[in-house]
Write an enzyme that holds these catalytic residues in place. Structure first.
Site, short mmCIF file in Angstrom:
data_model
loop_
_atom_site.label_atom_id
_atom_site.label_comp_id
_atom_site.label_asym_id
_atom_site.label_seq_id
_atom_site.Cartn_x
_atom_site.Cartn_y
_atom_site.Cartn_z
N GLY A 506 0.82 -1.21 0.00
CA GLY A 506 0.00 0.00 0.00
C GLY A 506 0.85 1.25 0.00
N PHE A 510 1.81 9.35 4.17
CA PHE A 510 3.02 9.25 4.99
C PHE A 510 4.14 8.54 4.24
CE2 PHE A 510 5.65 7.10 8.18
CZ PHE A 510 5.97 8.16 9.03
N VAL A 513 3.77 1.23 2.48
CA VAL A 513 3.50 0.21 3.50
C VAL A 513 3.94 -1.14 2.94
CG1 VAL A 513 1.77 -0.85 4.99
CG2 VAL A 513 1.51 1.54 4.31
N ASP A 623 -9.12 12.11 11.34
CA ASP A 623 -8.96 11.69 9.94
C ASP A 623 -9.71 10.37 9.71
OD1 ASP A 623 -8.15 12.00 7.34
OD2 ASP A 623 -6.17 11.11 7.64
#
Length: 822
Positions: A506, A510, A513, A623
Site C-alpha cells: 500500500g 506518509f 506500506v 482523519d
C-alpha cells in the site's frame, strides 16, 4: 574632426544597440544534451544529444556500465547503468534558472532495467526517491522527469544512488540555462483559509518538478524550450460546461524581452499555439441566474499534502475591447482573484497574453481543483483559459549526502595529499574512539543473541541516532515516548527484504506500506516514510504517543517503531484484508454482504467510541475515512492512522487547532471555525457510513455538480425519498427496509451541519447495533429486500454501560443495551 566624432558616436550607438538586441534574444544552449551510455551522438526531435566521448562534462565512469537495445528511438537505445553511487558533473558558466530533464526507458536487456530502484539527487535536494524509471501510465513510452532549479555555483553534480541490492540507470540528460525571469522568485501562496500571502524564502530556494503542462483547448505542441504541452480534456470535471474557443488566426505578440515582471507574458512563457487556443464557457442564457453552474473546472492529479506551483495562462483574442469579460478564479472551491483582461498590456493593440502564479498546498485527495466562474456583472458573462502548468515544489533536505569525491588530477594532487594525511589522522582517532565505544556497548549487551545480520543500510547518511532523540535533546522533550517499542532498522530490513517492491502492499500520504515477518515469526505491516523527506515528523510522534498508551480490539495495535538514520518507520499488526475502501468500489474483490458491512461499521464505531470516552482525557481521531478502517482475515474492523489525532478538550467544549483531515470527510463546522470536537469524528464517520451504503467515493469530480460530494448528495436523496436509487446494487436486495431506515437516519444525524445536533459516538454505536438487530433479529425479512415495509418496534434503551477498559484487548468498550418491545 566633426565627421570623425560623429562616426565614433554612431559606432558607439550601434554597439549599444547590438548589446541590447543580444540581451533580448535567447536560443536554447547546445550544452548539455547527453546520449548516456554511448560514444555516438544522435538526433531526437531536432536536437543533437552528444555521445559521452565528446562530452564537455565529467562522470564517474569507474562505477558505471553500458547497455544497448534495438528500440526505434535512437535516444533510448543505450543507457548508462550505475551499480553504486555515481555522478555526472557539469560546469556552470552562467548563473540563473536551469532546466534539468532526465530520460528513462527500461528497454529489454540482460540487466533487466525494469528491476532498478534508485534515488537521484543534486546538492541539498532529492529529485527522485525510490524510482524505478518506468512510465506507469504507458509502458511503451519513456519516463521524462523535468526539474527547474536555481544554480549559482561553478559546477553541479547530478548523483544517481542505487538502493540496496539494486542499481540505477539513465538514458539521456538535458541541462541548460533558461531565459531570465521565466519563473520569478517572488510568488504568492494561496490557502483556502486566509487568501494569499508571499511565499517565505522564495521559489529560488526550492526545486520545481513538472507534473502537468496543458494546452487548454488545443492539441499537443512543443515550445522553444522543448517543453511538451498536452490537451486538457481528460482533466475537465464538467466537460458539458466548456467548449473549445475558435483558434486565433492572427498574430499574438508577447512582450519582447527577458525582464518582464508580470503578469504579461514574454516570448518564452508559452508558445503562440497555447495562447491562440482556449477553453471557454458554453453560451450562457441571459436568463441564467446562477452562473456558478456554468463554471469550468479542472481536476489535476498531484502528490498529496505537498506544495505545488500553479501557473495559469490567459489571452483574450476574441473580445472587441478589454474589460468586457471578467471572471472568478477558485482553487478547491475557495475564491482566489478576479481575472480581468484590463490588467494585460494591450499597448500594441494585439491580443495580449498574460499569466498568474500561485503556490498551493494540496490536500489528501490527490488532486488540485481549479475552477473559473463567469461573473454576472460583466458585459459579456464568460470565462476562459488558454494554458495551465503545475509543478511540485521540492524542499531542500538535510538528508541528502554530500557530493562524492572526484578522481585525482594533476592540479589537485597536493591538496589531496594533505587531505589524505589529515584525514588519516582523523580516521585513526575515529576508529580508536569507535572501538572504545563498541567495547562498552558489547559489555552492556553480553546477553544479547549473536546473529549474522547484514550491515545496516544507510539510505540517508548521518548517524544512527533517532529523530525522536534529536527532538528530545535539542528542543522540547517529547513526553511518554515508549522506548521499549523501538525496533532496530536492520530487523525491519530483514523483515521486508530490504523494503523490496514485492513486499509493497500500500501507499499513503506518509509513505509506503510493506508486509514483513519479524524474527519472532509475527507478520506485520511496516509503514515507512520517504527516507530523509523530513515530512510527517509531528504525525510520526503523535502516532507513537497515542498508540503506545491505548489498546483496544477495534484499534490497530502498534507493534513498534524505528527512527534510526533519518528513517521514520511505524510497525503495526498485519490486517489481512486491507482497507474498507478496498472492498467497496473500484476493486476486483468480492462484494461484502450488507450484514458484514453493518458489523464493520459497528466495530469501527466501537473503536472510535473508546477513543472518545475510554482513553485518558479523550482522543479525537481527526482523519476518519474508509482507508483508515482496516479489516483482518475475519473482516473484523479496526481503526488506524492516528497521526492527526488530538487530545480532547478538558474544560472547553472544543480544541482550537488548524484544519487537518481529508477533503470530503471534513466536518464543515470544524473547517469554518477551526474548533475541533468529538462531533467532528462523528461527521466523518457519517460519510463513511454513506460510502458503505452506496459504494462510491466521498468526492468524485467526474460526476455532475450536485453529486460530487457524497455527503451532500446522500442527504439530498434522503430528503427527496430516493435514497434507494443510490444504494450499491450488489446489496440492494439484501437490506431489510427497517434496517435501512435506521441506518439512513443515523447517517442523517451524523451529517448535521451543527455539531451540537449530531449524536455522540456512543449513540451512533447504539443505532448501528439496533440496525443490525433489525436485519438479523426477529424483525428480519431479508427475502422482501428493500421494498419490505415493516413498522419499527418500540425500543426501550436501558442505560447499562460496560466498563471502558483501556488495556483490555478483549474489551469492546461498547455500550450494552437491551432490546425489548413495549
Amino acid at each position: 574632426m566633426a565627421t570623425v566624432q560623429l562616426c565614433i558616436a554612431l559606432l558607439f550607438l550601434l554597439q549599444l544597440l547590438s548589446l541590447q538586441f543580444a540581451s533580448l534574444g535567447y536560443n536554447v544552449p547546445d550544452k548539455y544534451f547527453i546520449n548516456c551510455g554511448s560514444d555516438n551522438s544522435v538526433t531526437e526531435s531536432g536536437k543533437v544529444y552528444v555521445g559521452e566521448s565528446t562530452l564537455q562534462a565529467t562522470f564517474s565512469s569507474s562505477n558505471t556500465e553500458r547497455n544497448q537495445s534495438s528500440v526505434p528511438s535512437p535516444l533510448y537505445q543505450t543507457a548508462r547503468i550505475f551499480r553504486m553511487d555515481s555522478w555526472y558533473k557539469f560546469d556552470i558558466d552562467k548563473n540563473g534558472t536551469y532546466l534539468v530533464r532526465l530520460h528513462f526507458f527500461p528497454f529489454s536487456s540482460p540487466t533487466n532495467l525494469s528491476s532498478a530502484t534508485f534515488n537521484v539527487s543534486v546538492p541539498g535536494f532529492w529529485l527522485l526517491q525510490n524510482s524505478n524509471g518506468r512510465n506507469d501510465t504507458n509502458n511503451n513510452s519513456a519516463l521524462v522527469k523535468e526539474f527547474f532549479m536555481e544554480i549559482r555555483t561553478p559546477s553541479i553534480k547530478i548523483t544517481f544512488r542505487p538502493l540496496e541490492s539494486s542499481f540505477a540507470f539513465v538514458n539521456a540528460i538535458e541541462l541548460f540555462v533558461l531565459p531570465l525571469n521565466l519563473i520569478s522568485d517572488k510568488v504568492s501562496r494561496f490557502t483556502p483559509i486566509g487568501g494569499t500571502s508571499p511565499l517565505s524564502g522564495g521559489l529560488y530556494s526550492r526545486v520545481l518538478e513538472t507534473k502537468r503542462r496543458l494546452n487548454v483547448g488545443g492539441q499537443t505542441t512543443r515550445d522553444i524550450l522543448l517543453r511538451n504541452w498536452i490537451p486538457d480534456d481528460i482533466y475537465l470535471t464538467y466537460p458539458e460546461n466548456a467548449k473549445n474557443r475558435t483558434p486565433y488566426q492572427g498574430k499574438i505578440v508577447p512582450r519582447v524581452g527577458d525582464d518582464s515582471d508580470g503578469p504579461n507574458a514574454t516570448n518564452y512563457t508559452a508558445p503562440s499555439e497555447v495562447y491562440g487556443t482556449a477553453k471557454e464557457s458554453i453560451n450562457i442564457s441571459d436568463s441564467a441566474r446562477d452562473l456558478s453552474l456554468f463554471n469550468i473546472t479542472w481536476a489535476l492529479p498531484v502528490d498529496s499534502n505537498t506544495d505545488h506551483f500553479l501557473r495559469l495562462h490567459f489571452c483574450d483574442y476574441l473580445s472587441s475591447q478589454v474589460g468586457l469579460t471578467f471572471f472568478d478564479l477558485s482553487i478547491y472551491d475557495a475564491h482566489v482573484i478576479q481575472i480581468n483582461t484590463e490588467e494585460a498590456d494591450v499597448s500594441n493593440e494585439l491580443p495580449a497574453p498574460y499569466y498568474y502564479d500561485f503556490v498551493v498546498n494540496s490536500d489528501n485527495s490527490g488532486i488540485i481543483k481549479v475552477s473559473l466562474t463567469p461573473d454576472g456583472t460583466a458585459a459579456i458573462p464568460n470565462a476562459f483559459l488558454n494554458g495551465l502548468e503545475i509543478m511540485k515544489v521540492i524542499e531542500s533536505s538535510n538528508s541528502v549526502p554530500p557530493d562524492l569525491e572526484e578522481p585525482d588530477s594533476e592540479y589537485n594532487r597536493l591538496p589531496l595529499l594533505l587531505g589524505s594525511v589529515l584525514g588519516g589522522l582523523v580516521l585513526v582517532s575515529i576508529v580508536v574512539l569507535f572501538g572504545f565505544l563498541w567495547r562498552c556497548k558489547m559489555k552492556k549487551e553480553k546477553s544479547a543473541e549473536n546473529s549474522d545480520w547484514l550491515p545496516i543500510l544507510d539510505n540517508a547518511g548521518g548517524s544512527s541516532h533517532g529523530r525522536l532523540t534529536d527532538i528530545t535533546n535539542h528542543c522540547s522533550p517529547i513526553p511518554k515516548i515508549n522506548l521499549e517499542l523501538k525496533i532496530p532498522l536492520i530487523d525491519l530490513q530483514l523483515a521486508t527484504k530490504s523494503f523490496h517492491a514485492t513486499q509493497l502492499i500500500g501507499k499513503g500520504g506518509f509513505g509506503n506500506v510493506y508486509k514483513g515477518v519479524l524474527r519472532n515469526g509475527m507478520t506485520v505491516a511496516v509503514k515507512r516514510s520517504q527516507p530523509g523527506s523530513g515530512q510527517g515528523l509531528p504525525e510520526f510522534q503523535t502516532e507513537i504517543m497515542v498508540l503506545s498508551k491505548i489498546r483496544h480490539k477495534h484499534l490497530v495495535s502498534l507493534i513498534g517503531y524505528c527512527d534510526e538514520r533519518f528513517e521514520m518507520i511505524l510497525v503495526y499488526e498485519y490486517m489481512e484484508k486491507g482497507t474498507l475502501r478496498d472492498h467497496l468500489y473500484s476493486t476486483m474483490l468480492p462484494s461484502l454482504s450488507w450484514k458484514v458491512r453493518l458489523q464493520i461499521c459497528i466495530d469501527s464505531a466501537r473503536g472510535l467510541h473508546y477513543l472518545h470516552k475510554g482513553a485518558a482525557g479523550g482522543i479525537i481521531h481527526r482523519d476518519v475515512k474508509s482507508t483508515n478502517i482496516l479489516l483482518d482475515e475475519n473482516h473484523v474492523a479496526k481503526v488506524a492512522d492516528f497521526g492527526l489525532s488530538r487530545s480532547g478538550p478538558d474544560t472547553q467544549p472544543h480544541v482550537t487547532t488548524g484544519v487537518k483531515g481529508t477533503f470530503g470527510y471534513l466536518d464543515p463546522e470544524y473547517f469554518g471555525s477551526q474548533q475541533l470536537t468529538e462531533k467532528s469524528d462523528v461527521y466523518s464517520f457519517g460519510v463513511v457510513l454513506l460510502e458503505v451504503l452506496c459504494a462510491r467515493a466521498a468526492i468524485d469530480p467526474s460526476l455532475p455538480t450536485d453529486q460530487i460530494n457524497l455527503a451532500e448528495w446522500g442527504l439530498l436523496c434522503k430528503n427527496k425519498g430516493i435514497l434507494q436509487d443510490i444504494i450499491d446494487p450488489s446489496i440492494k436486495d439484501q437490506i431489510n427496509q427497517n434496517s435501512l431506515r435506521k441506518f439512513s437516519e443515523t447517517i442523517e444525524k451524523c451529517l448535521q451541519e451543527d455539531g451540537s445536533d449530531r449524536p455522540s459516538m456512543g449513540d451512533v454505536l447504539w443505532d448501528l447495533e439496533y440496525a443490525l438487530q433489525l436485519q438479523t433479529g426477529p424483525y428480519d425479512d431479508s427475502s422482501s429486500g428493500v421494498s419490505a415495509s415493516l413498522q419499527l418496534p418500540n425500543v426501550r434503551r436501558l442505560p447499562s454501560l460496560s466498563t471502558l477498559n483501556e488495556a483490555g484487548d478483549e474489551s469492546d468498550c461498547a455500550v450494552d443495551y437491551a432490546f425489548s418491545e413495549d
